[in-house]
Design an enzyme around this catalytic site. Structure first.
Site, PDB file in Angstrom:
ATOM      1  N   ASP A 232       5.223 -12.012   9.141  1.00 31.91           N
ATOM      2  CA  ASP A 232       4.319 -12.939   9.825  1.00 31.91           C
ATOM      3  C   ASP A 232       3.485 -13.765   8.851  1.00 31.91           C
ATOM      4  O   ASP A 232       2.593 -14.507   9.267  1.00 31.91           O
ATOM      5  CB  ASP A 232       3.365 -12.169  10.757  1.00 31.91           C
ATOM      6  CG  ASP A 232       4.095 -11.434  11.860  1.00 31.91           C
ATOM      7  OD1 ASP A 232       5.218 -11.848  12.204  1.00 31.91           O
ATOM      8  OD2 ASP A 232       3.559 -10.431  12.365  1.00 31.91           O
TER       9      ASP A 232
ATOM     10  N   CYS B 172      12.187   5.139   0.313  1.00 35.17           N
ATOM     11  CA  CYS B 172      12.143   6.550  -0.075  1.00 35.17           C
ATOM     12  C   CYS B 172      12.781   7.392   1.026  1.00 35.17           C
ATOM     13  O   CYS B 172      12.208   8.361   1.508  1.00 35.17           O
ATOM     14  CB  CYS B 172      10.719   7.005  -0.364  1.00 35.17           C
ATOM     15  SG  CYS B 172       9.533   6.694   0.958  1.00 35.17           S
TER      16      CYS B 172
ATOM     17  N   ALA C  95       0.841  -1.201   0.000  1.00 30.28           N
ATOM     18  CA  ALA C  95       0.000   0.000   0.000  1.00 30.28           C
ATOM     19  C   ALA C  95       0.875   1.249   0.000  1.00 30.28           C
ATOM     20  O   ALA C  95       1.981   1.238   0.545  1.00 30.28           O
ATOM     21  CB  ALA C  95      -0.917  -0.017   1.225  1.00 30.28           C
ATOM     22  N   PRO C  96       0.399   2.318  -0.655  1.00 27.04           N
ATOM     23  CA  PRO C  96      -0.919   2.522  -1.268  1.00 27.04           C
ATOM     24  C   PRO C  96      -1.084   1.937  -2.656  1.00 27.04           C
ATOM     25  O   PRO C  96      -2.173   1.981  -3.204  1.00 27.04           O
ATOM     26  CB  PRO C  96      -1.034   4.047  -1.316  1.00 27.04           C
ATOM     27  CG  PRO C  96       0.365   4.521  -1.464  1.00 27.04           C
ATOM     28  CD  PRO C  96       1.204   3.569  -0.673  1.00 27.04           C
TER      29      PRO C  96
END
Length: 444
Positions: A309, A375, A261-262
């Site tokens: 996980d 980023c 995401a996004p």
């Protein structure tokens, strides 16, 4: 580097940012957004739902956000101007009123009479700031009459960030980064392979960049732009499009996008024809990804679970890990990130990245490939991570990178064969988000 605060003005907001009839409430909302951004990560976005902001008409709400963002980008310079005119520090509420007013007049070119008038009204309405209304009036009229004086672009960067970047990249690069941080960036679009970038560029008054990204100075609601409803493109910074290109997914391959995401990179992967599994720990953030998949007519298997996980025994031809990070490279679009990030965050997130990299490596088939990106401008989150990973994982090796083929600046290529994209690169075109990107191939 001393200079006058006025300079290349950010592209004009398509809101009533210069109309004298925008009232006190919009300026109040701008102050709320500004202070929320300064108080912590995600504060500005969360504050958009506050009553003072949400209750405004759409154009006034957009104006308030534009003012807050302008103030954030030039906060150090604005404070330099104020500190020369204030004998002692006023309460935060008063400084906020002054910051909001100067962001309007010095950055957004709002007429001084409108900005000063509403600033004084703002001071008058609150008993805590009312005693300072004459001070507000005098300071703002003095700046208008005498000019702001000289300021330094580096002052817009928090001291600890400036010190880190000076040590890492040098004085000249720090100065270039500070300059690119001052102005609002253009909007970048990525598109599906069948869509002609030149046609999209013509429809949005933009230009096609190397690699296929379209950059436009057009403002306003992107949902109203040509091609949005048809799902031809999505908003994605030119640098953010590089990691998925480097992964080079092919039709028929099975690809995993961890921390998806996004979803801009997921859309790139899905558009290649590969079968994509997109993971993210946040179900809320995945809603936006699902909406973009539906709009663009692309598909991916979506799993809401932390990557480390994930109880699934599949391995993949290619894995993309866009790891959680300080996001300091996104300061052009998100100036609040530099104020919200604290020195301790770098080490904390580096530990998370370490675990995620090892989890991602286990998902790569022999002969497959892994792309790691952040980023962030911080070496601990980029270069240092990959150096340590390769020591732990001798089955992986750095794959060669061709920046030109990826739509990345040539100077981003590091001696090790990784990419370190700096926001000041392509400055003549408006810059880029800061990214570190490395491709690692698993030996068959």
């Amino acid at each position: 580097m001393a200079e006058k605060i006025r300079g290349p003005r950010p592209p004009r907001q398509e809101v009533r940012d210069e109309a004298a009839d925008i009232g006190v409430e919009a300026r109040l909302a701008a102050g709320v957004l500004l202070n929320a951004a300064l108080e912590g990560r995600g504060g500005l976005d969360a504050a958009l739902s506050f009553r003072e902001v949400a209750a405004l008409p759409g154009p006034d709400r957009a104006f308030a956000r534009a003012v807050a963002m302008a103030a954030l980008r030039r906060l150090g310079e604005i404070d330099q101007i104020l500190d020369r005119r204030l004998q002692k520090a006023p309460p935060l509420a008063v400084r906020t009123i002054l910051r909001v007013a100067l962001a309007q007049t010095l950055v957004l070119e709002t007429p001084a009479f409108a900005a000063v008038s509403t600033a004084v009204k703002l001071a008058e309405r609150d008993p805590k700031t009312r005693p300072y209304k004459n001070l507000v009036n005098a300071v703002l009229r003095g700046v208008d009459r005498e000019g702001p004086g000289l300021t330094t672009a580096e002052s817009n960067l928090p001291d600890w960030i400036a010190a880190r970047w000076r040590a890492t990249y040098g004085e000249a690069t720090l100065a270039a980064l500070a300059l690119v941080a001052r102005d609002e960036p253009a909007t970048d679009l990525s598109m599906k392979p069948a869509v002609d970038p030149a046609a999209v560029a013509a429809s949005v008054d933009g230009e096609a960049l190397t690699g296929g990204t379209v950059r436009t100075g057009k403002r306003g609601d992107v949902a109203a732009w040509p091609g949005f409803e048809d799902g031809d493109w999505w908003v994605q910074d030119a640098a953010a499009a590089v990691p998925a290109r480097l992964l080079a997914p092919k039709a028929g391959e099975i690809v995993a996008d961890l921390c998806a995401a996004p979803g801009g990179k997921t859309l790139q992967l899905a558009a290649s024809g590969a079968a994509v599994v997109a993971l993210d720990r946040s179900e809320t953030r995945l809603k936006r990804l699902r909406a973009n998949l539906e709009r663009t007519g692309l598909s991916a298997e979506i799993v809401a679970v932390p990557a480390e996980d994930w109880e699934d025994d599949r391995t993949f031809d290619a894995v993309l890990l866009d790891a959680p990070c300080t996001a300091t490279g996104t300061f052009r679009r998100n100036p609040e990130v530099l104020r919200a990030t604290k020195p301790a965050d770098v080490a904390k997130l580096a530990d998370v990245q370490h675990r995620l990299l090892d989890a991602a490596a286990e998902r790569v088939k022999p002969g497959g490939r892994l792309v790691y990106c952040v980023c962030s401008m911080e070496r601990e989150e980029g270069e240092t991570q990959i150096i340590a990973f390769l020591r732990r994982n001798p089955a992986f090796k750095t794959a060669p990178v061709d920046p030109a083929a990826l739509g990345a600046p040539a100077e981003a290529l590091t001696p090790e064969g990784w990419l370190r994209i700096l926001p000041s690169m392509w400055a003549e075109k408006g810059g880029l988000d800061g990214f570190f990107v490395a491709r690692l191939d698993r030996v068959a």
